[in-house]
Design a protein around this motif. Structure first.
Motif, mmCIF file in Angstrom:
data_model
loop_
_atom_site.group_PDB
_atom_site.id
_atom_site.type_symbol
_atom_site.label_atom_id
_atom_site.label_comp_id
_atom_site.label_asym_id
_atom_site.label_seq_id
_atom_site.Cartn_x
_atom_site.Cartn_y
_atom_site.Cartn_z
ATOM 1 N N SER A 181 0.863 -1.524 0.147
ATOM 2 C CA SER A 181 0.757 -0.188 -0.068
ATOM 3 C C SER A 181 1.279 1.351 0.003
ATOM 4 N N LEU A 182 2.069 1.147 1.218
ATOM 5 C CA LEU A 182 2.663 2.439 0.676
ATOM 6 C C LEU A 182 3.230 2.844 -0.491
ATOM 7 N N THR A 183 3.507 1.190 -1.248
ATOM 8 C CA THR A 183 4.064 1.566 -2.925
ATOM 9 C C THR A 183 2.936 2.437 -3.231
ATOM 10 N N VAL A 184 1.881 1.683 -3.196
ATOM 11 C CA VAL A 184 0.895 2.915 -4.431
ATOM 12 C C VAL A 184 0.450 3.604 -3.926
ATOM 13 N N VAL A 185 0.881 4.410 -2.961
ATOM 14 C CA VAL A 185 0.845 5.412 -3.249
ATOM 15 C C VAL A 185 1.779 6.558 -2.314
ATOM 16 N N LEU A 186 2.730 5.488 -2.327
ATOM 17 C CA LEU A 186 3.923 7.060 -3.569
ATOM 18 C C LEU A 186 3.826 7.236 -4.801
ATOM 19 N N SER A 187 3.863 6.054 -5.448
ATOM 20 C CA SER A 187 3.102 5.713 -6.787
ATOM 21 C C SER A 187 2.444 6.917 -6.991
ATOM 22 N N VAL A 188 1.179 7.245 -7.161
ATOM 23 C CA VAL A 188 0.346 7.700 -7.129
ATOM 24 C C VAL A 188 0.510 9.593 -6.475
ATOM 25 N N LEU A 189 1.320 9.785 -5.468
ATOM 26 C CA LEU A 189 1.760 10.949 -5.223
ATOM 27 C C LEU A 189 2.739 11.337 -6.316
ATOM 28 N N ALA A 190 3.797 10.618 -6.823
ATOM 29 C CA ALA A 190 4.744 10.588 -7.814
ATOM 30 C C ALA A 190 3.870 11.427 -8.952
ATOM 31 N N ALA A 191 2.896 10.349 -9.894
ATOM 32 C CA ALA A 191 2.828 10.601 -10.559
ATOM 33 C C ALA A 191 1.381 11.645 -10.955
ATOM 34 N N THR A 192 1.113 12.477 -9.769
ATOM 35 C CA THR A 192 0.508 13.409 -9.646
ATOM 36 C C THR A 192 1.000 14.735 -8.951
ATOM 37 N N THR A 193 2.550 14.764 -8.810
ATOM 38 C CA THR A 193 3.407 15.809 -8.255
ATOM 39 C C THR A 193 4.830 15.957 -8.736
ATOM 40 N N LEU A 194 5.121 14.544 -9.055
ATOM 41 C CA LEU A 194 6.775 14.468 -10.035
ATOM 42 C C LEU A 194 6.356 14.792 -11.234
ATOM 43 N N LEU A 195 5.268 14.044 -11.883
ATOM 44 C CA LEU A 195 5.305 13.672 -13.446
ATOM 45 C C LEU A 195 4.516 15.737 -13.883
ATOM 46 N N PRO A 196 3.788 16.698 -13.237
ATOM 47 C CA PRO A 196 3.531 17.309 -13.982
ATOM 48 C C PRO A 196 5.334 17.814 -13.887
ATOM 49 N N ALA A 197 5.809 17.865 -13.218
ATOM 50 C CA ALA A 197 6.800 19.170 -12.817
ATOM 51 C C ALA A 197 8.188 18.515 -13.782
ATOM 52 N N LEU A 198 8.300 17.025 -14.163
ATOM 53 C CA LEU A 198 9.225 16.889 -15.478
ATOM 54 C C LEU A 198 8.511 17.256 -16.884
ATOM 55 N N LEU A 199 6.780 17.741 -16.974
ATOM 56 C CA LEU A 199 6.310 17.761 -18.090
ATOM 57 C C LEU A 199 6.699 18.961 -18.010
#
Length: 805
Positions: free
Chosen positions: A303-321
């Protein structure tokens, strides 16, 4: 939040780099403290373990075995003893080794087989297997095997020895990432776009694994938990980023600026990712219903890994975009966009043709898909839960060789002895009774301590044999009660038997819980009773078929040689619970992405056939691409060196393949075509009481200049007019596509010989009308449609699409 991350991309990137490095440093400094706690409350094996721990607290540290065999003569011969005895003495002097029991010692006669050709010594370390340094284990192995010569075979077994046979950490993950990279590059055609999902997944996985290792110091986390966390984290991390990047690229190709496209992608697909990630975590949390301590750590890690995957997709990804800008497109796409203008959204190619084929032949496709799934599910009827051991390792490993030698010299049950723990009773009488019991090869009682006596019982059959399970039942149900002595049957074999029994008893409640929760979530999201009911049924079919594949490979041994796996055996007892949690979560992801597009089309048109056809045509490609990535990632865990990891990897890869390529692209849409408008039925009373949960937001009105502004109210209507050249000549065969602002295709028509066209509009509002024609550049213009039909003539010029009204 998406806009803030996009504009403050450097800050977001530095925060993520700091989190990865900080957790990495802390995790490396603290190390790991994983604990495999298989005991279960209120079971006979747990009572036996508690008594042993109370009476013999000094029995700590991992005990491994050195086994040797001579081709001729006896292990007692001086030529053999002169080579083995010095090696055992050297091992006993190593720092970290507590004791070495040699068959050449005064009490070691029982450690030599009856024919005198096989003997063993036990090496007890001062730490449990996870705490023994690998360098020490390697020294023990090297020292023991240096004693080999022609006619003298030396092998080693035990948990500590198993650790040095494992492939280097990260091999499975690296292979999975490389395979995913190939799929992403083929899908995007851009190096930068390919890297985005991989960077996001690696960042989430790195922080998740390091956080899990730190949590292992404050709670019980089993050793298999980080492996399962890696497996699910890589899969969902890459897939979630894939959905968002695909939506972002589509927005840019349709004329949106990069920032607006990123914000729209996060506000639409990003919301779907949040919903999907939440459903995966809920499905994982369903394991808590089982009330097994061993699974609690698995829930935490995954669950911790899934939560961090969602967090990365919604914060880190737009920054990289934001850092990439237009480079998220390939050079070819950027050149075409500059030369021909925005692209219309039109489902074409294989996906559209398949969607039309499903609509035309729903009965035959549904029947064919169902037959395939039923055939694959048949082996599940013979599933047997248990535990894997070193007898399931590859033939080439020293642990498997040691296991086979011990079975050859001392009987197949020697590798899995039972411990009958007697609490204050007459142990001698019970020993005599057990010795005469069917299925018992050897019985020996250790000296009592604190009023507790441990009787070691060696079965005549292997630990994984059904006859060994029958012996445990015989001891518990008949032998011990008839003796009048209070005693409990323990040992690793008994623990796993109890674990399998408890799992089987509680599994129906677990399945009912996650199916019910998934049903309620989908009912609220899609305002339907039939859609969630269909989803629940499909999930059960996918689970049965995937476990059928698992049984055929790992229990029946079909293809184990081809896959480079060890010997067949029972399915690990805890695997069904973990796999069902992951499978139901991932299946929910695909169901959400598929049906949300169908539901949107249904809301606009109230045409079920069109909704199912358009939804399948526009989502099947990205779902299949996401599934292909997960299959690559999961299959790579065959290389993990861990039998449970290989089982989970193959089982989940099969489940995802069947779910994506058969269920979601064939059986589900075919069934929805057959069910018709009843797919979207919900009783009026229930409709009023259910809360509204939108997976994606409503499309916002555009702020660009419109061709015409009409009345803001009204239902479905049309846009009609003519397509002409600047000199007034009609343009035949021009493709006109009506899109929502978010880029979803609502209707597509072709102009007639006189240039006329009619496009259906679901309701009043703002839309994008894109026009493409042979020998004319593609153009698009926003239009505002009121309650009345909109007359909109299109003039195709060299530089623009204009309105002539």
């Amino acid at each position: 939040m998406a806009r803030w991350c996009y504009r403050h991309r450097l800050v977001v990137l530095l925060l993520w780099v700091g989190a990865v490095l900080g957790l990495g440093f802390a995790g490396s400094a603290a190390g790991t403290n994983y604990a495999d706690t298989f005991t279960l409350p209120n079971t006979d094996s747990t009572r036996a373990y508690d008594l042993m721990e109370k009476a013999f607290p000094e029995r700590s540290g991992d005990t491994d075995t050195v086994v040797w065999k001579v081709d001729d003569g006896s292990v007692r011969d001086d030529s053999v003893r002169s080579r083995i005895a010095p090696a055992l003495e050297e091992i006993g002097r190593m720092k970290g080794v507590g004791d070495v029991s040699s068959p050449y010692a005064a009490q070691g006669a029982t450690q030599i087989s009856e024919n005198g050709r096989i003997a063993y010594a036990q090496v007890t370390f001062t730490e449990q297997a996870n705490g023994v340094p690998k360098e020490l284990v390697q020294d023990v192995v090297d020292t023991a095997q240096d004693a080999e010569r022609a006619g003298l075979q030396v092998e080693l077994g035990g948990q500590a020895i198993t650790r040095i046979q494992e492939p280097p950490t990260g091999i499975a993950e690296m292979v999975g990432i490389m395979a995913a990279a190939v799929v992403l590059f083929l899908a995007f055609g851009s190096l930068f776009a390919m890297l985005l999902p991989l960077v996001v997944a690696i960042a989430a996985l790195g922080t998740g694994l390091m956080a899990t290792s730190l949590l292992s110091h404050v709670t019980d986390v089993p050793e298999v938990a980080p492996l399962l966390g890696s497996l699910i984290g890589l899969g969902v991390g890459i897939d979630y980023a894939l959905f968002i990047v695909t939506r972002h690229r589509r927005g840019i190709l349709r004329g949106m600026k990069p920032e607006e496209s990123a914000v729209t992608a996060l506000n639409t697909s990003g919301r779907a990712v949040l919903f999907a990630g939440g459903t995966v975590c809920i499905a994982l949390a369903g394991m808590l219903v089982m009330n097994m301590r061993f699974l609690d750590g698995v829930v935490v890690a995954t669950s911790l890994t899934v939560v961090l995957s969602v967090l990365a997709a919604t914060t880190l990804l737009p920054a990289l975009l934001g850092m990439l800008g237009m480079r998220v497109l390939s050079r070819k796409q950027r050149r075409r966009l500059a030369a021909t203008g925005p692209e219309p959204a039109e489902a074409s190619g294989l996906a559209a043709r398949w969607s039309m084929y499903v609509q035309q032949r729903p009965r035959s496709i549904a029947a064919g898909a169902l037959v395939v799934m039923v055939i694959l599910a048949l082996p599940v009827l013979s599933i047997r839960l248990g535990a894997t051991d070193q007898g399931n390792h590859k033939d080439s490993t020293t642990t498997r060789q040691a296991y086979d030698l011990l079975a050859e010299g001392f009987g197949p049950g020697f590798n899995g002895p039972l411990q009958v723990v007697v609490d204050g009773g007459d142990a001698d009488a019970l020993v005599s009774t057990i010795r005469s019991t069917e299925g018992v090869a050897q019985v020996a009682a250790a000296p009592p301590s604190e009023g507790v006596t441990v009787i070691q019982v060696v079965p005549t059959t292997s630990p994984q044999s059904e006859k060994t399970d029958q012996l445990i039942d015989r001891l518990r149900d008949d032998v011990i009660p008839e003796s009048g002595t209070e005693a409990h049957v323990g040992g690793v074999t008994a623990v796993f038997k109890d674990f399998a029994a408890v799992t089987g008893d509680r599994l129906p409640y677990f399945v009912a819980a996650i199916i019910t929760l998934g049903f309620l979530l989908l009912m609220v999201a899609f305002r339907s009773l039939v859609v969630p009911l269909t989803a629940a049924l499909m999930n059960l079919i996918a689970a049965a078929a995937s476990f059928g594949v698992l049984v055929a490979i790992f229990q029946w041994g079909w293809g184990t040689g081809l896959l480079g796996l060890g010997k067949e055996g029972p399915i690990t007892a805890f695997l069904p619970v973990i796999m069902l949690s992951l499978l139901f979560g991932l299946s929910m992801d695909y169901q959400v992405f598929l049906v949300s597009r169908m539901h949107e089309e249904w809301v606009h048109t109230k045409d079920n056939a069109r909704a199912v056809r358009v939804g399948l045509a526009e989502t099947s490609r990205v779902i299949n691409c996401a599934a292909l990535i997960m299959i690559c990632v999961f299959s790579a865990f065959v290389l993990s060196g861990d039998m449970e990891g290989a089982m989970a990897g193959i089982g989940l890869a099969a489940a995802v393949a069947l779910d994506a390529f058969i269920l979601r692209t064939a059986l589900v849409p075919a069934a929805m075509h057959l069910l018709g408008n009843s797919n979207w039925w919900l009783p009026a009373g229930l409709e009023k009481r259910l809360p509204h949960l939108a997976v994606e937001p409503r499309e916002e009105e555009v702020s660009e200049p419109y061709a015409r502004v009409g009345d803001a109210d009204g239902g479905s209507t049309v846009i009609h007019g003519f397509v002409r050249t600047p000199d007034g000549a009609p343009v035949e065969g021009a493709a006109l596509t009506l899109l929502s602002k978010g880029g979803r295709q609502l209707d597509r028509v072709t102009s007639l010989a006189d240039g006329s066209y009619i496009v259906s509009v679901p309701s009043a509002g703002s839309y994008l009308l894109a026009v493409t024609a042979v020998e004319h550049p593609s153009r698009a213009r926003h239009v505002m449609v009121g309650a009345e039909p909109l007359v909109y003539d299109v003039e195709l010029a060299e530089d623009e699409v204009d309105a002539v009204n």
